[in-house]
Design a protein around this motif. Structure first.
Motif, mmCIF file in Angstrom:
data_model
loop_
_atom_site.group_PDB
_atom_site.id
_atom_site.type_symbol
_atom_site.label_atom_id
_atom_site.label_comp_id
_atom_site.label_asym_id
_atom_site.label_seq_id
_atom_site.Cartn_x
_atom_site.Cartn_y
_atom_site.Cartn_z
ATOM 1 N N UNK A 76 0.848 -1.193 0.000
ATOM 2 C CA UNK A 76 0.000 0.000 0.000
ATOM 3 C C UNK A 76 0.881 1.239 0.000
ATOM 4 N N UNK A 77 0.651 2.101 -0.936
ATOM 5 C CA UNK A 77 1.332 3.391 -0.956
ATOM 6 C C UNK A 77 0.250 4.460 -1.017
ATOM 7 N N UNK A 78 0.318 5.407 -0.055
ATOM 8 C CA UNK A 78 -0.674 6.469 -0.022
ATOM 9 C C UNK A 78 -0.048 7.751 -0.546
ATOM 10 N N UNK A 79 -0.889 8.691 -0.914
ATOM 11 C CA UNK A 79 -0.375 10.017 -1.240
ATOM 12 C C UNK A 79 -1.382 11.071 -0.839
ATOM 13 N N UNK A 80 -0.850 12.275 -0.499
ATOM 14 C CA UNK A 80 -1.705 13.330 0.027
ATOM 15 C C UNK A 80 -0.970 14.659 -0.091
ATOM 16 N N UNK A 81 -1.726 15.728 -0.033
ATOM 17 C CA UNK A 81 -1.089 17.040 -0.080
ATOM 18 C C UNK A 81 -0.266 17.310 1.177
ATOM 19 N N UNK A 82 -0.788 16.882 2.310
ATOM 20 C CA UNK A 82 -0.069 17.130 3.563
ATOM 21 C C UNK A 82 0.168 15.799 4.253
ATOM 22 N N UNK A 83 1.198 15.074 3.825
ATOM 23 C CA UNK A 83 1.411 13.726 4.342
ATOM 24 C C UNK A 83 1.475 13.692 5.861
ATOM 25 N N UNK A 84 2.010 14.745 6.455
ATOM 26 C CA UNK A 84 2.185 14.706 7.917
ATOM 27 C C UNK A 84 0.842 14.673 8.637
ATOM 28 N N UNK A 85 -0.142 15.399 8.085
ATOM 29 C CA UNK A 85 -1.465 15.384 8.721
ATOM 30 C C UNK A 85 -2.033 13.969 8.734
ATOM 31 N N UNK A 86 -1.833 13.275 7.627
ATOM 32 C CA UNK A 86 -2.419 11.938 7.509
ATOM 33 C C UNK A 86 -1.606 10.900 8.273
ATOM 34 N N UNK A 87 -0.335 11.236 8.542
ATOM 35 C CA UNK A 87 0.518 10.290 9.260
ATOM 36 C C UNK A 87 -0.102 9.978 10.624
ATOM 37 N N UNK A 88 -0.828 10.956 11.202
ATOM 38 C CA UNK A 88 -1.474 10.713 12.491
ATOM 39 C C UNK A 88 -2.680 9.789 12.323
ATOM 40 N N UNK A 89 -3.413 10.017 11.249
ATOM 41 C CA UNK A 89 -4.604 9.189 10.996
ATOM 42 C C UNK A 89 -4.220 7.761 10.646
ATOM 43 N N UNK A 90 -3.183 7.639 9.844
ATOM 44 C CA UNK A 90 -2.787 6.319 9.362
ATOM 45 C C UNK A 90 -1.338 6.034 9.716
ATOM 46 N N UNK A 91 -1.062 5.801 10.990
ATOM 47 C CA UNK A 91 0.318 5.577 11.382
ATOM 48 C C UNK A 91 0.886 4.367 10.651
ATOM 49 N N UNK A 92 2.171 4.404 10.401
ATOM 50 C CA UNK A 92 2.886 3.302 9.755
ATOM 51 C C UNK A 92 2.609 3.144 8.263
#
Ligand SMILES: Nc1nc2c(ncn2[C@@H]2O[C@H](COP(=O)(O)OP(=O)(O)OP(=O)(O)O)[C@@H](O)[C@H]2O)c(=O)[nH]1
Ligand SMILES: [Mg+2]
Lengths: 392, 186
Positions: A76-92
């Motif tokens: 699984x590879x995710x992408x987002x405008x603000x990866x850090x924001x999503x890092x909290x939602x989807x740790x690891x």
């Protein structure tokens, strides 16, 4: 339901685009078709996927992740405008920044596919949810920021690259990586369309892209498009297959009334060029040739790359090569190259340097202060500037 | 002397009637801006004597406690006698031109003439406002006019909406860099 991977070839990564917008699907398909035919194969179903690419910015991404339950061995590879924001939602989870770095993506996808397969081999599958990919987020690497404009490190890399300075004097062969071929990007097509529209006095349209781009030469040259601002940037950065875009003369160019944005052609060219250039120069540029900016670009709309205001302030008053400007301002060359590329395409570059009396290159900070009143200025000016930079 | 020095920390906003001077100052100021024309009409006669000036006044508070005044000159030309007095000792000029006026390029010429001495010893940036309502003349026409008027190098000319703080800040930043491109935000 068990998963039976059908591997079409030993090196092809079977990629499924999960929860990606139609625009991204088209862009990524174009890239696969043009560049990654031998590395990536887009598959139409999750069953066939070895790796999935997930857009975290679109609503409903949690539900999308649930679809992955039956496929624990898909990377699984995710992408987002603000990866850090999503890092909290989807740790690891591995979360890449937008716009995607298309050069690096095939490698990342292959690694994610293989890593997950390796984990699967050692840890027997006992979970319902897919195993996290133990690769650090891309955003956490790269060199320290050198910006004066508060730009984020990821953004700096995306928008001006990370290229090292070139030699201060000509003679050494320059790396190919310093240059980009405009015809491989939207900017090449756009600049031709504007040229043709202005020369003929008739509107022209670029078709073959996810949205039309109209160029209206009169009364003031404007570009009209239903591309949204946040689509234009990634699209401008992407290499387009050669036959993708077509320029046609048109009577009108209304695509869907009400959804288009009108841009001054100069601002539009400036931005599209900056995004294609990413700190590089148009192929054929001599970075040691003296040029000048005819005028300041319209910086309330034109993309402000790092140090762009300082560069414009100096380059509107001095004939200097890109390398000389960077030296005078003591900034990395790539920021000046970015401004150069934009100025080149938006028609703001003056190449006809006078042959007489070359201008002496004085570091700007060392300009003499003519009066005691002005001696106070640098400090108060700097402090006002800092206030504005921090507040805006 | 500190109070003496502080008097020179000011940025001048000028331009045509309705161009957005008051709005621009309000957008940037750390205090609610003061419009002395309004004050004058409400105050006592004694006070009026000192506030016959119709001007806007805003303030930037710098982190070290120093203050930068934002002065808006009156737009109406009957007050033009005081433009020079107001701008004396100022850091530079942000000139706002209302593009929806009858002849904005003529306005540009008039204001540049009125501030000629001030600009020669400082710097100017030009914000063309109301372009959402009046697209023409475009920025290129402004640049041509400035070149005709002998401005070399050309000052910065931006499309600006005085209601947008970022536009106003960009004009001021360009002004500061025009004064010194070597400036760093330290
Ligand atoms: N549509 C539009 N309105 C603007 C723009 N800039 C300013 N305004 C509006 O124009 C009006 C006049 O602005 P002011 O700030 O009062 O203008 P001023 O220059 O102080 O005018 P005087 O003091 O009378 O000389 C206000 O309603 C602003 O909100 C713009 O770019 N577009
Ligand atoms: Mg006012």
């Amino acid at each position: 339901m068990s998963r039976h991977t059908t591997l079409p070839g030993p090196h092809l990564t079977a990629l499924y685009l999960l929860h990606a917008g139609s625009m991204d699907v088209r862009l990524i398909s174009l890239s696969v078709e043009r560049h990654w035919k031998h590395a990536v194969r887009l598959v139409p179903t999750l069953d066939e996927a070895r790796v999935v690419l997930v857009d975290c910015d679109r609503p409903g991404v949690e539900a999308a992740f649930e679809q992955l339950g039956p496929y624990p061995s898909a990377g699984i590879v995710c992408y987002a405008f603000h990866p850090k924001d999503h890092a909290l939602r989807f740790p690891n989870r591995l979360i890449l920044g937008k716009p995607l770095n298309l050069d690096a993506l095939p490698g990342i996808l292959a690694k994610a596919a293989n890593d997950t397969a390796a984990i699967k081999a050692t840890v027997t599958a006992r979970r319902q949810v897919p195993a996290p990919v133990p690769t650090p987020p891309m955003a956490a690497v790269e060199t320290p920021s050198s910006l004066g404009h508060g730009l984020h490190m990821d953004e700096e890399r995306d928008l001006c690259g990370a290229m090292d300075d070139i030699p201060l004097t000509p003679g050494t062969p320059l790396s190919e990586k310093l240059f980009f071929a405009p015809d491989q990007y939207l900017i090449g097509h756009l600049s031709r369309a504007v040229e043709q529209a202005v020369a003929s006095g008739r509107p022209h349209v670029i078709s073959g892209l996810p949205h039309l781009i109209g160029v209206q030469p009169q009364p003031l040259p404007v570009c009209v498009t239903a591309f949204r601002g946040n689509q234009l940037r990634p699209f401008s950065m992407t290499q387009l297959p050669h036959a993708t875009a077509r320029i046609v003369s048109a009577l009108i160019f209304s695509e869907s009334v009400g959804t288009e944005t009108v841009y001054a052609a100069e601002d539009f060219l400036w931005n599209i060029a900056a995004w294609a250039a990413r700190g590089r120069l148009p192929v054929g540029t001599d970075p040691y040739q003296r040029v000048r900016l005819k005028a300041w670009p319209n910086f309330t709309q034109a993309f402000l790359s790092p140090h762009a205001l300082r560069i414009a302030a100096l380059w509107t008053r001095t004939w200097a090569s890109p390398v000389e400007i960077a030296t005078q301002l003591a900034i990395p060359h790539r920021y000046v190259f970015s401004v150069f590329s934009s100025a080149h395409f938006s028609g703001l570059l003056d190449r006809n340097a006078p042959t007489v009396a070359p201008i002496a290159v004085i570091p700007v900070a060392a300009h003499p202060s003519p009066s005691p009143k002005q001696e106070q200025r640098p400090s108060i000016l700097s402090r006002i500037l800092r206030k504005l930079l921090n507040a805006v | 002397m500190r109070s003496e020095r502080a008097r020179h920390n000011k940025i001048i906003f000028s331009g045509t009637v309705g161009a957005g001077k008051s709005t621009a100052i309000a957008a940037l100021s750390d205090i609610p801006p003061v419009c002395t024309e309004a004050v004058a009409s409400d105050e006592t006669a004694a006070l009026k004597k000192t506030t016959t000036v119709a001007m806007d006044y805003g303030l930037l508070n710098l982190p070290d406690g120093e203050k930068v005044m934002l002065y808006g000159t009156p737009g109406q030309e009957r007050f033009s006698f005081m433009w020079e007095i107001l701008s004396e000792g100022g850091i530079g000029l942000v000139l706002l031109i209302n593009n929806a006026n009858v002849d904005p390029l003529k306005d540009l010429e008039n204001y540049l003439a009125a501030f000629k001495k001030f600009i020669a010893s400082t710097a100017v940036t030009i914000g063309v406002t109301h372009m959402d309502r009046a697209q023409e003349p475009g920025l290129d026409a402004y640049r041509k006019k400035l070149a005709e008027l002998g401005h070399d190098p050309l000052p910065a000319v931006f499309r600006a909406d005085a209601r947008n703080r970022e536009d106003v800040a960009t004009l001021v930043k360009a002004l500061l860099y025009t004064l010194n491109p070597g400036l760093v935000d330290a």
